[in-house]
Structure formats: C-alpha cells, structure tokens
Design a protein around this motif. Structure first.
Motif, PDB file in Angstrom:
ATOM      1  N   ASN A  21      43.355  32.756  48.770  1.00 46.24           N
ATOM      2  CA  ASN A  21      42.743  33.579  49.819  1.00 46.24           C
ATOM      3  C   ASN A  21      43.015  35.053  49.513  1.00 46.24           C
ATOM      4  O   ASN A  21      44.146  35.526  49.629  1.00 46.24           O
ATOM      5  CB  ASN A  21      43.329  33.183  51.176  1.00 46.24           C
ATOM      6  CG  ASN A  21      42.647  33.886  52.331  1.00 46.24           C
ATOM      7  OD1 ASN A  21      42.001  34.915  52.155  1.00 46.24           O
ATOM      8  ND2 ASN A  21      42.794  33.328  53.513  1.00 46.24           N
ATOM      9  N   LYS A  22      41.990  35.775  49.131  1.00 46.60           N
ATOM     10  CA  LYS A  22      42.162  37.176  48.728  1.00 46.60           C
ATOM     11  C   LYS A  22      42.705  38.040  49.857  1.00 46.60           C
ATOM     12  O   LYS A  22      43.334  39.065  49.600  1.00 46.60           O
ATOM     13  CB  LYS A  22      40.831  37.744  48.225  1.00 46.60           C
ATOM     14  CG  LYS A  22      40.372  37.138  46.924  1.00 46.60           C
ATOM     15  CD  LYS A  22      39.085  37.770  46.429  1.00 46.60           C
ATOM     16  CE  LYS A  22      38.654  37.139  45.105  1.00 46.60           C
ATOM     17  NZ  LYS A  22      37.415  37.733  44.584  1.00 46.60           N
ATOM     18  N   GLU A  48      48.165  41.440  43.322  1.00 44.91           N
ATOM     19  CA  GLU A  48      47.029  42.358  43.283  1.00 44.91           C
ATOM     20  C   GLU A  48      45.723  41.677  42.895  1.00 44.91           C
ATOM     21  O   GLU A  48      44.674  42.293  42.913  1.00 44.91           O
ATOM     22  CB  GLU A  48      47.314  43.484  42.294  1.00 44.91           C
ATOM     23  CG  GLU A  48      48.531  44.320  42.657  1.00 44.91           C
ATOM     24  CD  GLU A  48      48.899  45.337  41.600  1.00 44.91           C
ATOM     25  OE1 GLU A  48      48.296  45.297  40.498  1.00 44.91           O
ATOM     26  OE2 GLU A  48      49.779  46.161  41.861  1.00 44.91           O
ATOM     27  N   GLY A  49      45.803  40.428  42.503  1.00 43.00           N
ATOM     28  CA  GLY A  49      44.598  39.741  42.061  1.00 43.00           C
ATOM     29  C   GLY A  49      44.432  39.846  40.560  1.00 43.00           C
ATOM     30  O   GLY A  49      45.322  40.298  39.837  1.00 43.00           O
ATOM     31  N   SER A  50      43.271  39.437  40.090  1.00 43.71           N
ATOM     32  CA  SER A  50      42.990  39.426  38.658  1.00 43.71           C
ATOM     33  C   SER A  50      43.050  40.834  38.075  1.00 43.71           C
ATOM     34  O   SER A  50      42.611  41.804  38.694  1.00 43.71           O
ATOM     35  CB  SER A  50      41.604  38.829  38.411  1.00 43.71           C
ATOM     36  OG  SER A  50      41.244  38.957  37.059  1.00 43.71           O
ATOM     37  N   ASP A 104      48.788  47.175  31.514  1.00 43.81           N
ATOM     38  CA  ASP A 104      48.693  48.493  32.146  1.00 43.81           C
ATOM     39  C   ASP A 104      48.408  48.413  33.643  1.00 43.81           C
ATOM     40  O   ASP A 104      48.232  49.438  34.292  1.00 43.81           O
ATOM     41  CB  ASP A 104      47.595  49.320  31.447  1.00 43.81           C
ATOM     42  CG  ASP A 104      47.947  49.584  29.997  1.00 43.81           C
ATOM     43  OD1 ASP A 104      49.096  49.980  29.735  1.00 43.81           O
ATOM     44  OD2 ASP A 104      47.093  49.365  29.131  1.00 43.81           O
ATOM     45  N   ARG A 105      48.361  47.210  34.204  1.00 44.37           N
ATOM     46  CA  ARG A 105      48.153  47.079  35.650  1.00 44.37           C
ATOM     47  C   ARG A 105      48.877  45.842  36.157  1.00 44.37           C
ATOM     48  O   ARG A 105      48.419  44.730  35.989  1.00 44.37           O
ATOM     49  CB  ARG A 105      46.660  46.944  35.978  1.00 44.37           C
ATOM     50  CG  ARG A 105      46.379  46.769  37.464  1.00 44.37           C
ATOM     51  CD  ARG A 105      44.885  46.576  37.713  1.00 44.37           C
ATOM     52  NE  ARG A 105      44.591  46.397  39.109  1.00 44.37           N
ATOM     53  CZ  ARG A 105      44.575  45.218  39.738  1.00 44.37           C
ATOM     54  NH1 ARG A 105      44.869  44.120  39.077  1.00 44.37           N
ATOM     55  NH2 ARG A 105      44.290  45.149  41.022  1.00 44.37           N
ATOM     56  N   GLY A 106      50.030  46.041  36.719  1.00 42.89           N
ATOM     57  CA  GLY A 106      50.761  44.943  37.311  1.00 42.89           C
ATOM     58  C   GLY A 106      51.999  44.524  36.545  1.00 42.89           C
ATOM     59  O   GLY A 106      52.991  44.107  37.136  1.00 42.89           O
ATOM     60  N   PHE A 107      51.978  44.630  35.228  1.00 41.37           N
ATOM     61  CA  PHE A 107      53.098  44.144  34.421  1.00 41.37           C
ATOM     62  C   PHE A 107      54.392  44.874  34.729  1.00 41.37           C
ATOM     63  O   PHE A 107      55.452  44.275  34.796  1.00 41.37           O
ATOM     64  CB  PHE A 107      52.752  44.286  32.935  1.00 41.37           C
ATOM     65  CG  PHE A 107      53.830  43.782  32.017  1.00 41.37           C
ATOM     66  CD1 PHE A 107      54.015  42.418  31.818  1.00 41.37           C
ATOM     67  CD2 PHE A 107      54.670  44.658  31.353  1.00 41.37           C
ATOM     68  CE1 PHE A 107      55.005  41.943  30.982  1.00 41.37           C
ATOM     69  CE2 PHE A 107      55.664  44.196  30.513  1.00 41.37           C
ATOM     70  CZ  PHE A 107      55.837  42.833  30.328  1.00 41.37           C
TER      71      PHE A 107
END
Length: 197
Positions: free
Chosen positions: A152-153, A162-164, A173-176
């Motif tokens: 459920n987003k 944060e999602g995919s 570069d995004r989330g790691f």
C-alpha cells in the motif's frame, strides 16, 4: 573419501506449513480482497460479518501484523472492510471465515476462559492463533492483510520506505545512504576517483 548418505528428516507433525496449492489459493483470495479494498470498499459491506466477528477479524489482523506505533486503527479497519466485502460476495468464504472465528473463540475459552477479543495478553492471543495458522480462513486473513499493509503506497512512508528507486537511478544515489546511524560514506566523486586508480 567417504560418502555419507543422510536420511531425509520426517516432517514434524506439529509443523504447520503452507503447501503450494494453499499458497496459491490464499494469495488469490487475498488479491481479490485487496482489490476490493483498494477500490474504496465501504463499511456498508460489513453486513457479511456480525459486529463481534468484525471485532475478531480486526484483533486478528492487529495480532498478525502488530505495528501499534505506525499504523492507525483506520488502516486495520480498512482491511476488515475488505475481508467483509469479499465474504459478502462469496457465501462459501463467509461460512469458512465464520467457522474459523468460532474455532478461535472456542480455543481461547478452552485455554483462557475468555473469548479471543477479551484475552488481554497479546502473546496469549498469538498462541491461540498459532493453532489455526495452517487453515485456509487464517491464510485468507493473513494474506489480505499482508498485501493491504505492505503493498500500500499510502502506508509506505509510515515505515520509512520511499518506494521503488529504479526510475530514479537506483538505490546507490537514492535511499542507500539514508540511514543516520552509520557514518556517511564517500561521495560519488570520491568513489569514481578511487575506481580509476
């Protein structure tokens, strides 16, 4: 060289596994329930279950996926509404669910002298549910709740997900490096320079 052959372990009689057929059946039912929920199932569908039965399903979902600090009662209630909506359109499923809820109450009374929802200790309620975790009605509730929560987003941000990231270049570069309890690693430029040495 010595080759040893080991006997295959006999399955533990107390183990409640889910075979492929049960998994496919319950995930299909859960998908239907989740689809109904995602299409704004209204509490009007709750006619399929009595007030006490709805309260039991609500407590079940909270006991199976306990996130008291993250999810609100409304999130759990939406799952109950979806399950009730599915039961409303499927008499066999409704009967199986009602029978399963009766068994849970009977087990709770047998062990603790109280109905399932009246047992105050969460671990004790979990123990009651474990008696039925291999049954179809339980798996239907479990998988419907699973997809309704973790797929459920709208709920993802509550878990910090944060999602995919594929469409944003990937997790490097995004989330790691979003976590704050580990020292910050080298920048992209520093990593590139180190790779070129």
């Amino acid at each position: 060289m010595t080759i040893r052959f080991h006997r295959q372990k006999t399955p533990d009689q107390e183990h409640f596994g889910v075979n492929r057929r049960m998994f496919l059946m319950t995930t299909t039912m859960a998908g239907v329930g989740t689809a109904v929920m995602m299409s704004n199932a209204s509490p009007a569908f709750a006619a399929a279950l009595s007030e006490d039965e709805s309260a039991m399903v609500l407590q079940m979902v909270q006991d199976i996926y306990p996130h008291p600090d993250l999810l609100k009662i409304e999130h759990y209630q939406a799952i109950v509404d979806a399950i009730a909506a599915s039961a409303d359109g499927d008499a066999e499923m409704a009967g199986t669910l009602r029978d399963g809820l009766k068994k849970i109450d009977e087990q709770a009374r047998k062990l603790f002298g109280a109905n399932y929802t009246d047992v105050e200790d969460g671990d004790a309620r979990e123990g009651v549910l474990r008696h039925f975790q291999g049954e179809g009605f339980f798996q239907n509730v479990r998988w419907t709740a699973y997809f309704a929560i973790y797929d459920n987003k709208e709920i993802w941000p509550l878990f910090g997900y944060e999602g995919s990231s594929v469409e944003h270049g990937g997790y490097i570069d995004r989330g790691f490096s979003d976590i704050t309890f580990v020292p910050e690693g080298p920048s992209l430029e520093e990593r590139t320079a180190a790779a070129q040495r």
